[in-house]
Design a protein around this motif. Structure first.
Motif, PDB file in Angstrom:
ATOM      1  N   SER A  41       9.412  29.036 -30.647  1.00 19.56           N
ATOM      2  CA  SER A  41      10.756  28.824 -30.106  1.00 19.56           C
ATOM      3  C   SER A  41      10.964  29.721 -28.892  1.00 19.56           C
ATOM      4  CB  SER A  41      11.810  29.137 -31.163  1.00 19.56           C
ATOM      5  OG  SER A  41      11.612  28.341 -32.314  1.00 19.56           O
ATOM      6  N   SER A  42      11.642  29.203 -27.892  1.00 18.49           N
ATOM      7  CA  SER A  42      11.899  29.961 -26.673  1.00 18.49           C
ATOM      8  C   SER A  42      13.227  29.531 -26.072  1.00 18.49           C
ATOM      9  CB  SER A  42      10.778  29.743 -25.655  1.00 18.49           C
ATOM     10  OG  SER A  42      10.792  28.395 -25.192  1.00 18.49           O
ATOM     11  N   VAL A  43      13.775  30.361 -25.200  1.00 19.46           N
ATOM     12  CA  VAL A  43      15.022  30.009 -24.530  1.00 19.46           C
ATOM     13  C   VAL A  43      14.826  28.807 -23.622  1.00 19.46           C
ATOM     14  CG1 VAL A  43      16.767  30.806 -22.885  1.00 19.46           C
ATOM     15  CG2 VAL A  43      15.952  32.342 -24.673  1.00 19.46           C
ATOM     16  N   VAL A  44      13.661  28.722 -22.978  1.00 25.53           N
ATOM     17  CA  VAL A  44      13.371  27.569 -22.121  1.00 25.53           C
ATOM     18  C   VAL A  44      13.430  26.278 -22.933  1.00 25.53           C
ATOM     19  CG1 VAL A  44      11.596  26.422 -20.739  1.00 25.53           C
ATOM     20  CG2 VAL A  44      12.027  28.873 -20.449  1.00 25.53           C
ATOM     21  N   GLY A  45      12.804  26.279 -24.098  1.00 32.23           N
ATOM     22  CA  GLY A  45      12.848  25.099 -24.962  1.00 32.23           C
ATOM     23  C   GLY A  45      14.246  24.815 -25.463  1.00 32.23           C
ATOM     24  N   LEU A  46      14.995  25.889 -25.767  1.00 28.41           N
ATOM     25  CA  LEU A  46      16.375  25.737 -26.224  1.00 28.41           C
ATOM     26  C   LEU A  46      17.233  25.080 -25.155  1.00 28.41           C
ATOM     27  CD1 LEU A  46      18.784  26.386 -28.130  1.00 28.41           C
ATOM     28  CD2 LEU A  46      18.850  28.649 -27.068  1.00 28.41           C
ATOM     29  N   LEU A  47      17.091  25.522 -23.906  1.00 28.67           N
ATOM     30  CA  LEU A  47      17.886  24.949 -22.821  1.00 28.67           C
ATOM     31  C   LEU A  47      17.512  23.491 -22.580  1.00 28.67           C
ATOM     32  CD1 LEU A  47      17.929  27.941 -20.297  1.00 28.67           C
ATOM     33  CD2 LEU A  47      19.764  27.191 -21.822  1.00 28.67           C
ATOM     34  N   ALA A  48      16.237  23.163 -22.739  1.00 30.38           N
ATOM     35  CA  ALA A  48      15.812  21.765 -22.583  1.00 30.38           C
ATOM     36  C   ALA A  48      16.458  20.887 -23.642  1.00 30.38           C
ATOM     37  CB  ALA A  48      14.284  21.684 -22.661  1.00 30.38           C
ATOM     38  N   GLU A  49      16.496  21.391 -24.892  1.00 33.82           N
ATOM     39  CA  GLU A  49      17.137  20.630 -25.961  1.00 33.82           C
ATOM     40  C   GLU A  49      18.639  20.510 -25.712  1.00 33.82           C
ATOM     41  OE1 GLU A  49      17.546  20.619 -30.830  1.00 33.82           O
ATOM     42  OE2 GLU A  49      17.224  22.509 -29.775  1.00 33.82           O
ATOM     43  N   MET A  50      19.239  21.589 -25.216  1.00 31.17           N
ATOM     44  CA  MET A  50      20.664  21.594 -24.931  1.00 31.17           C
ATOM     45  C   MET A  50      21.005  20.518 -23.895  1.00 31.17           C
ATOM     46  SD  MET A  50      22.871  25.016 -24.020  1.00 31.17           S
ATOM     47  CE  MET A  50      22.041  25.965 -25.302  1.00 31.17           C
ATOM     48  N   ILE A  51      20.206  20.451 -22.835  1.00 35.10           N
ATOM     49  CA  ILE A  51      20.425  19.448 -21.788  1.00 35.10           C
ATOM     50  C   ILE A  51      20.307  18.048 -22.367  1.00 35.10           C
ATOM     51  CG2 ILE A  51      19.458  18.475 -19.662  1.00 35.10           C
ATOM     52  CD1 ILE A  51      18.666  21.391 -18.919  1.00 35.10           C
ATOM     53  N   SER A  52      19.264  17.830 -23.175  1.00 34.29           N
ATOM     54  CA  SER A  52      19.036  16.507 -23.766  1.00 34.29           C
ATOM     55  C   SER A  52      20.188  16.079 -24.664  1.00 34.29           C
ATOM     56  CB  SER A  52      17.723  16.526 -24.557  1.00 34.29           C
ATOM     57  OG  SER A  52      17.525  15.301 -25.234  1.00 34.29           O
ATOM     58  N   GLN A  53      20.645  16.973 -25.516  1.00 39.56           N
ATOM     59  CA  GLN A  53      21.720  16.638 -26.456  1.00 39.56           C
ATOM     60  C   GLN A  53      23.042  16.413 -25.724  1.00 39.56           C
ATOM     61  OE1 GLN A  53      21.407  15.922 -29.529  1.00 39.56           O
ATOM     62  NE2 GLN A  53      19.450  16.797 -30.144  1.00 39.56           N
ATOM     63  N   PHE A  54      23.327  17.234 -24.716  1.00 36.44           N
ATOM     64  CA  PHE A  54      24.613  17.132 -24.026  1.00 36.44           C
ATOM     65  C   PHE A  54      24.659  15.955 -23.051  1.00 36.44           C
ATOM     66  CE2 PHE A  54      25.444  21.936 -24.712  1.00 36.44           C
ATOM     67  CZ  PHE A  54      25.815  21.660 -26.021  1.00 36.44           C
ATOM     68  N   GLU A  55      23.491  15.435 -22.686  1.00 40.34           N
ATOM     69  CA  GLU A  55      23.489  14.206 -21.895  1.00 40.34           C
ATOM     70  C   GLU A  55      23.869  13.004 -22.754  1.00 40.34           C
ATOM     71  OE1 GLU A  55      20.395  15.100 -18.235  1.00 40.34           O
ATOM     72  OE2 GLU A  55      19.651  14.071 -20.016  1.00 40.34           O
ATOM     73  N   GLU A  56      23.604  13.103 -24.054  1.00 40.34           N
ATOM     74  CA  GLU A  56      24.007  12.041 -24.986  1.00 40.34           C
ATOM     75  C   GLU A  56      25.463  12.199 -25.403  1.00 40.34           C
ATOM     76  OE1 GLU A  56      21.452  11.848 -28.337  1.00 40.34           O
ATOM     77  OE2 GLU A  56      19.621  11.569 -27.160  1.00 40.34           O
ATOM     78  N   GLU A  57      25.894  13.436 -25.571  1.00 40.07           N
ATOM     79  CA  GLU A  57      27.261  13.700 -26.055  1.00 40.07           C
ATOM     80  C   GLU A  57      27.830  14.901 -25.302  1.00 40.07           C
ATOM     81  OE1 GLU A  57      29.630  14.515 -30.274  1.00 40.07           O
ATOM     82  OE2 GLU A  57      27.448  14.399 -30.232  1.00 40.07           O
ATOM     83  N   PRO A  58      28.389  14.691 -24.120  1.00 36.16           N
ATOM     84  CA  PRO A  58      28.928  15.815 -23.335  1.00 36.16           C
ATOM     85  C   PRO A  58      29.969  16.599 -24.127  1.00 36.16           C
ATOM     86  CG  PRO A  58      28.824  13.826 -22.007  1.00 36.16           C
ATOM     87  CD  PRO A  58      28.516  13.405 -23.417  1.00 36.16           C
ATOM     88  N   PRO A  59      29.865  17.931 -24.089  1.00 37.15           N
ATOM     89  CA  PRO A  59      30.749  18.760 -24.915  1.00 37.15           C
ATOM     90  C   PRO A  59      32.038  19.183 -24.240  1.00 37.15           C
ATOM     91  CG  PRO A  59      29.073  20.132 -23.931  1.00 37.15           C
ATOM     92  CD  PRO A  59      28.820  18.737 -23.430  1.00 37.15           C
ATOM     93  N   GLY A 115      25.217  31.241 -16.815  1.00 38.68           N
ATOM     94  CA  GLY A 115      24.847  30.302 -15.758  1.00 38.68           C
ATOM     95  C   GLY A 115      25.233  28.882 -16.111  1.00 38.68           C
ATOM     96  N   ASN A 116      24.697  27.944 -15.358  1.00 35.78           N
ATOM     97  CA  ASN A 116      24.970  26.523 -15.573  1.00 35.78           C
ATOM     98  C   ASN A 116      23.666  25.785 -15.851  1.00 35.78           C
ATOM     99  OD1 ASN A 116      27.691  26.987 -14.878  1.00 35.78           O
ATOM    100  ND2 ASN A 116      27.231  26.714 -12.704  1.00 35.78           N
ATOM    101  N   ILE A 117      23.760  24.756 -16.647  1.00 34.51           N
ATOM    102  CA  ILE A 117      22.613  23.881 -16.848  1.00 34.51           C
ATOM    103  C   ILE A 117      22.959  22.493 -16.315  1.00 34.51           C
ATOM    104  CG2 ILE A 117      21.616  25.116 -18.810  1.00 34.51           C
ATOM    105  CD1 ILE A 117      22.975  23.124 -20.668  1.00 34.51           C
ATOM    106  N   PRO A 118      21.987  21.810 -15.707  1.00 34.23           N
ATOM    107  CA  PRO A 118      22.255  20.485 -15.136  1.00 34.23           C
ATOM    108  C   PRO A 118      22.274  19.406 -16.217  1.00 34.23           C
ATOM    109  CG  PRO A 118      19.975  21.081 -14.769  1.00 34.23           C
ATOM    110  CD  PRO A 118      20.614  22.263 -15.439  1.00 34.23           C
ATOM    111  N   VAL A 119      23.343  18.620 -16.239  1.00 36.26           N
ATOM    112  CA  VAL A 119      23.488  17.546 -17.222  1.00 36.26           C
ATOM    113  C   VAL A 119      23.839  16.261 -16.484  1.00 36.26           C
ATOM    114  CG1 VAL A 119      24.833  16.697 -19.178  1.00 36.26           C
ATOM    115  CG2 VAL A 119      24.187  19.103 -19.073  1.00 36.26           C
ATOM    116  N   LYS A 120      23.134  15.189 -16.805  1.00 32.40           N
ATOM    117  CA  LYS A 120      23.427  13.885 -16.214  1.00 32.40           C
ATOM    118  C   LYS A 120      24.145  13.015 -17.229  1.00 32.40           C
ATOM    119  CE  LYS A 120      19.564  13.790 -12.944  1.00 32.40           C
ATOM    120  NZ  LYS A 120      18.352  13.051 -12.501  1.00 32.40           N
ATOM    121  N   TYR A 121      25.190  12.355 -16.765  1.00 32.30           N
ATOM    122  CA  TYR A 121      25.945  11.468 -17.650  1.00 32.30           C
ATOM    123  C   TYR A 121      26.460  10.287 -16.843  1.00 32.30           C
ATOM    124  CZ  TYR A 121      29.271   9.809 -21.126  1.00 32.30           C
ATOM    125  OH  TYR A 121      29.954   9.028 -22.022  1.00 32.30           O
ATOM    126  N   GLU A 122      26.092   9.105 -17.314  1.00 30.13           N
ATOM    127  CA  GLU A 122      26.497   7.863 -16.658  1.00 30.13           C
ATOM    128  C   GLU A 122      26.189   7.889 -15.163  1.00 30.13           C
ATOM    129  OE1 GLU A 122      30.544   6.957 -17.635  1.00 30.13           O
ATOM    130  OE2 GLU A 122      30.002   6.313 -19.674  1.00 30.13           O
TER     131      GLU A 122
END
Length: 460
Positions: free
Chosen positions: A122-140, A57-64
């Motif tokens: 640890s959970s997938v929900v928490g993992l996805l939240a961290e993923m969104i947070s990190q990728f908003e700082e540094e888009p991959p 699937g897709n996760i929502p990421v905000k950048y600029e």
């Protein structure tokens, strides 16, 4: 979340914690309904395959100020949710992966929550939240350059920065190596690397925290060409390879306490080294090497392909020499597994794999010939130089080095062990297709258990 399809039900029935896994998947669906379960076949790095579930699937990421949908894939191991998923990006044809702190060149995702996975905390929900947070700082992900034909719905804002970084990486022509830590091993590494002749500049840093001191003054006195002696980590900037030989052994009686002193020292130097040389390969030679390579990986935030330990490379090269020269055998062999403290008993402390059909009597004779040949500083220094050379010249030679073993041969734990790896400028790639006998496999798993027990007692 629809888990009713027959293919999904068939795979779920093989999961060790089926009911808990289903509960976890339903939690994911409530927060991220776009993540869909799919049946698939996962291929491990050793070539073995297993039918598993994957979330796509897709996760929502905000950048600029703009929102993007980032395509991802999560493979769920059959011990899920007690083991973390394997997380990957799913770039479209017009996307390019931007390798960074949390993503390697192949799109595999590495995050702190994966390193420290502990269900139910640890959970997938928490993992996805961290993923969104990190990728908003540094888009991959960025877009491939295709003239005026560009997709405005992907990470256009990052393309210019991506191009700059790529040019800087490919224009980096100076082979600079930094050796951290004085003492006999540091000196032996410096001299051996210089002797290989493929280094343009070598920096030798005798860190204050290390108990293995000495040698730096002699290098300053005799003023060797290409060598810079420093006590400042900033001198390591823009290194291609960073060799860490420093140990901070204390007078503590407990082995765990002694290792902890090394871990604490690494905490003060590893993150800084990576900031100064973000494209470097870390080569760890501090003891115990399998533990310290793991610590360096965790503290650096680098992909595991760029953090390796000297591991069993020396013993592997010695073994090949004996088999090829003394016994007139022409088979490639590697010593793999946990680096044993007792080199006098190599047959019990180390593991062997042949590239094809090795014979046990020949192996026993080889071990008899190698007994008593300890790992002296100059021997390890030569081995370090051999590994460094393969990286600098992109030799693509296979070495037995300590690397992240998770996923190799069914190993589920997050541990570093010596395995056959192809080395080049981008670091290490584990070699697939090595098979172990029942006894060797059992010993390897004993090492995994032992290393996990020690890691659990350390404050990394």
């Amino acid at each position: 979340m629809d888990l009713s399809p027959e293919a999904i039900q068939k795979i779920l029935s093989r999961y060790k914690f089926r009911d808990v896994a289903i509960e976890e998947l339903q939690k994911v669906h409530r927060i991220h309904p776009a993540m869909k379960p799919v049946a698939g076949t996962y291929t491990f790095s050793d070539g073995t395959q297993k039918d598993l579930l994957k979330l796509i699937g897709n996760i929502p990421v905000k950048y600029e100020g703009r929102s993007y949908n980032l395509p991802i894939l999560l493979w769920l191991m059959d011990s899920f949710p007690f083991t973390p998923p394997i997380c990957l990006l799913r770039p479209t044809t017009n996307m390019v992966i931007r390798e960074g702190k949390h993503v390697d060149a192949r799109g595999r995702i590495y995050l702190p929550s994966l390193h420290n996975w502990d269900h139910p905390k640890s959970s997938v929900v928490g993992l996805l939240a961290e993923m969104i947070s990190q990728f908003e700082e540094e888009p991959p992900l960025g877009t491939k350059s295709t003239g005026d034909n560009r997709d405005p719905n992907v990470l256009l804002a990052f393309v210019s920065n991506l191009k700059i970084n790529e040019v800087q990486h490919h224009d980096h022509l100076i082979n600079k190596v930094t050796v951290i830590g004085g003492g006999d091993l540091g000196m032996a590494s410096v001299m051996s690397i210089l002797a290989k002749g493929k280094v343009d500049r070598l920096v030798f840093i005798d860190v204050a925290e290390s108990s293995t001191k000495g040698g730096s003054m002699d290098l300053e006195i005799f003023n060797l060409p290409k060598v810079e002696v420093s006590k400042d980590l900033s001198a390591s900037a823009d290194s291609s390879v960073i060799v860490v030989t420093a140990n901070a052994w204390s007078n503590e009686q407990s082995y765990v306490s002694v290792v902890q002193t090394n871990v604490d020292m690494y905490r003060g130097i590893i993150p800084g080294l990576v900031r100064l040389s973000p494209n470097a390969v870390l080569l760890i030679a501090s003891q115990p090497v399998d533990i310290m390579a793991h610590v360096a990986w965790r503290q650096s935030g680098l992909p595991p392909s760029r953090v390796i330990g000297a591991g069993c490379n020396l013993d592997s090269e010695r073994l090949c020499h004996v088999l090829d020269i003394s016994l007139n055998t022409h088979k490639q062999a590697w010593v793999i597994g946990e680096l044993s403290d007792n080199k006098g008993k190599m047959e019990t402390g180390l593991r062997i794999s042949f590239s094809s059909g090795g014979k046990f009597p020949v192996l026993c004779r080889a071990f008899e010939m190698l007994k008593g040949r300890g790992q002296r500083s100059w021997s390890v220094g030569l081995s370090i130089a051999d590994i460094t050379h393969s990286i600098l010249v992109d030799q693509r030679k296979t070495h037995s080095v300590s690397t992240l073993a998770q996923g190799w041969g069914g190993i589920g734990a997050e541990v570093f062990l010596s395995l056959p790896c192809v080395l080049g400028v981008s670091g290490s790639t584990r070699l697939a297709g090595v098979s172990l006998g029942q006894e060797e496999d059992a010993r390897l798993r004993e090492s995994v258990t032992s290393l996990c027990a020690l890691l659990s007692q350390l404050r990394i």
